[in-house]
Scaffold this motif. Structure first.
Motif, PDB file in Angstrom:
ATOM      1  N   SER A   6       0.826  -1.200   0.000  1.00 18.91           N
ATOM      2  CA  SER A   6       0.000   0.000   0.000  1.00 18.91           C
ATOM      3  C   SER A   6       0.867   1.260   0.000  1.00 18.91           C
ATOM      4  O   SER A   6       0.615   2.204  -0.748  1.00 18.91           O
ATOM      5  N   ALA A   7       1.915   1.253   0.826  1.00 17.01           N
ATOM      6  CA  ALA A   7       2.819   2.401   0.882  1.00 17.01           C
ATOM      7  C   ALA A   7       3.535   2.596  -0.447  1.00 17.01           C
ATOM      8  O   ALA A   7       3.910   3.720  -0.792  1.00 17.01           O
ATOM      9  N   GLY A   8       3.705   1.526  -1.194  1.00 21.34           N
ATOM     10  CA  GLY A   8       4.343   1.608  -2.500  1.00 21.34           C
ATOM     11  C   GLY A   8       3.425   2.110  -3.593  1.00 21.34           C
ATOM     12  O   GLY A   8       3.826   2.212  -4.750  1.00 21.34           O
ATOM     13  N   GLY A   9       2.176   2.399  -3.239  1.00 20.19           N
ATOM     14  CA  GLY A   9       1.246   2.978  -4.196  1.00 20.19           C
ATOM     15  C   GLY A   9       0.379   1.975  -4.938  1.00 20.19           C
ATOM     16  O   GLY A   9      -0.318   2.341  -5.882  1.00 20.19           O
ATOM     17  N   ASN A  10       0.413   0.725  -4.540  1.00 13.23           N
ATOM     18  CA  ASN A  10      -0.412  -0.296  -5.197  1.00 13.23           C
ATOM     19  C   ASN A  10      -1.877  -0.136  -4.811  1.00 13.23           C
ATOM     20  O   ASN A  10      -2.197   0.277  -3.703  1.00 13.23           O
ATOM     21  N   THR A  11      -2.751  -0.488  -5.726  1.00 13.75           N
ATOM     22  CA  THR A  11      -4.185  -0.436  -5.452  1.00 13.75           C
ATOM     23  C   THR A  11      -4.597  -1.629  -4.591  1.00 13.75           C
ATOM     24  O   THR A  11      -3.880  -2.630  -4.505  1.00 13.75           O
ATOM     25  N   VAL A  12      -5.760  -1.518  -3.981  1.00 14.17           N
ATOM     26  CA  VAL A  12      -6.275  -2.603  -3.152  1.00 14.17           C
ATOM     27  C   VAL A  12      -6.438  -3.872  -3.989  1.00 14.17           C
ATOM     28  O   VAL A  12      -6.074  -4.970  -3.555  1.00 14.17           O
ATOM     29  N   SER A  13      -6.950  -3.744  -5.195  1.00 14.02           N
ATOM     30  CA  SER A  13      -7.141  -4.932  -6.025  1.00 14.02           C
ATOM     31  C   SER A  13      -5.809  -5.574  -6.400  1.00 14.02           C
ATOM     32  O   SER A  13      -5.696  -6.806  -6.430  1.00 14.02           O
ATOM     33  N   ALA A  14      -4.775  -4.773  -6.647  1.00 12.36           N
ATOM     34  CA  ALA A  14      -3.455  -5.322  -6.958  1.00 12.36           C
ATOM     35  C   ALA A  14      -2.867  -6.039  -5.739  1.00 12.36           C
ATOM     36  O   ALA A  14      -2.266  -7.115  -5.869  1.00 12.36           O
ATOM     37  N   ILE A  15      -3.049  -5.458  -4.554  1.00 13.09           N
ATOM     38  CA  ILE A  15      -2.553  -6.084  -3.322  1.00 13.09           C
ATOM     39  C   ILE A  15      -3.296  -7.393  -3.067  1.00 13.09           C
ATOM     40  O   ILE A  15      -2.685  -8.394  -2.694  1.00 13.09           O
ATOM     41  N   ALA A  16      -4.594  -7.391  -3.287  1.00 12.12           N
ATOM     42  CA  ALA A  16      -5.391  -8.609  -3.081  1.00 12.12           C
ATOM     43  C   ALA A  16      -4.901  -9.730  -3.989  1.00 12.12           C
ATOM     44  O   ALA A  16      -4.805 -10.882  -3.558  1.00 12.12           O
ATOM     45  N   ARG A  17      -4.584  -9.402  -5.224  1.00 16.77           N
ATOM     46  CA  ARG A  17      -4.045 -10.424  -6.131  1.00 16.77           C
ATOM     47  C   ARG A  17      -2.680 -10.893  -5.649  1.00 16.77           C
ATOM     48  O   ARG A  17      -2.369 -12.085  -5.672  1.00 16.77           O
ATOM     49  N   LEU A  18      -1.851  -9.961  -5.191  1.00 14.91           N
ATOM     50  CA  LEU A  18      -0.501 -10.287  -4.742  1.00 14.91           C
ATOM     51  C   LEU A  18      -0.511 -11.269  -3.570  1.00 14.91           C
ATOM     52  O   LEU A  18       0.249 -12.231  -3.547  1.00 14.91           O
ATOM     53  N   VAL A  19      -1.380 -11.018  -2.598  1.00 16.67           N
ATOM     54  CA  VAL A  19      -1.415 -11.864  -1.396  1.00 16.67           C
ATOM     55  C   VAL A  19      -2.526 -12.914  -1.458  1.00 16.67           C
ATOM     56  O   VAL A  19      -2.743 -13.636  -0.494  1.00 16.67           O
ATOM     57  N   GLN A  20      -3.216 -12.960  -2.585  1.00 19.81           N
ATOM     58  CA  GLN A  20      -4.331 -13.882  -2.787  1.00 19.81           C
ATOM     59  C   GLN A  20      -5.351 -13.746  -1.655  1.00 19.81           C
ATOM     60  O   GLN A  20      -5.760 -14.723  -1.033  1.00 19.81           O
ATOM     61  N   GLY A  21      -5.742 -12.496  -1.397  1.00 21.32           N
ATOM     62  CA  GLY A  21      -6.685 -12.218  -0.325  1.00 21.32           C
ATOM     63  C   GLY A  21      -7.902 -11.466  -0.823  1.00 21.32           C
ATOM     64  O   GLY A  21      -8.005 -11.089  -1.991  1.00 21.32           O
ATOM     65  N   ASP A  22      -8.816 -11.251   0.082  1.00 21.28           N
ATOM     66  CA  ASP A  22     -10.071 -10.560  -0.186  1.00 21.28           C
ATOM     67  C   ASP A  22      -9.857  -9.047  -0.102  1.00 21.28           C
ATOM     68  O   ASP A  22      -9.197  -8.557   0.818  1.00 21.28           O
ATOM     69  N   GLU A  23     -10.400  -8.304  -1.056  1.00 24.72           N
ATOM     70  CA  GLU A  23     -10.224  -6.852  -1.075  1.00 24.72           C
ATOM     71  C   GLU A  23     -10.734  -6.187   0.195  1.00 24.72           C
ATOM     72  O   GLU A  23     -10.114  -5.249   0.700  1.00 24.72           O
TER      73      GLU A  23
END
Length: 54
Positions: A6-23
């Motif tokens: 998040s601090a790196g500027g990634n969107t919530v949807s991108a982070i969710a894909r990265l960690v395979q988690g729920d938005e």
């Protein structure tokens, strides 16, 4: 990982894909971190078996 992404500027949807988690769960982690800081990253015991004795 969520907070760093998040601090790196990634969107919530991108982070969710990265960690395979729920938005919604990702948003909750980010909001909690913004409110509580590093204390929000500590372990939280809830339900289930008790932590092992040391």
């Amino acid at each position: 990982m969520v907070v760093l992404a998040s601090a790196g500027g990634n969107t919530v949807s991108a982070i969710a894909r990265l960690v395979q988690g729920d938005e919604d769960a990702i948003r909750q982690v980010i909001h909690r971190f913004n409110e509580m800081g590093l204390a929000s990253l500590g372990p939280r015991w809830a339900g289930g078996a008790s932590p092992p004795d040391q």
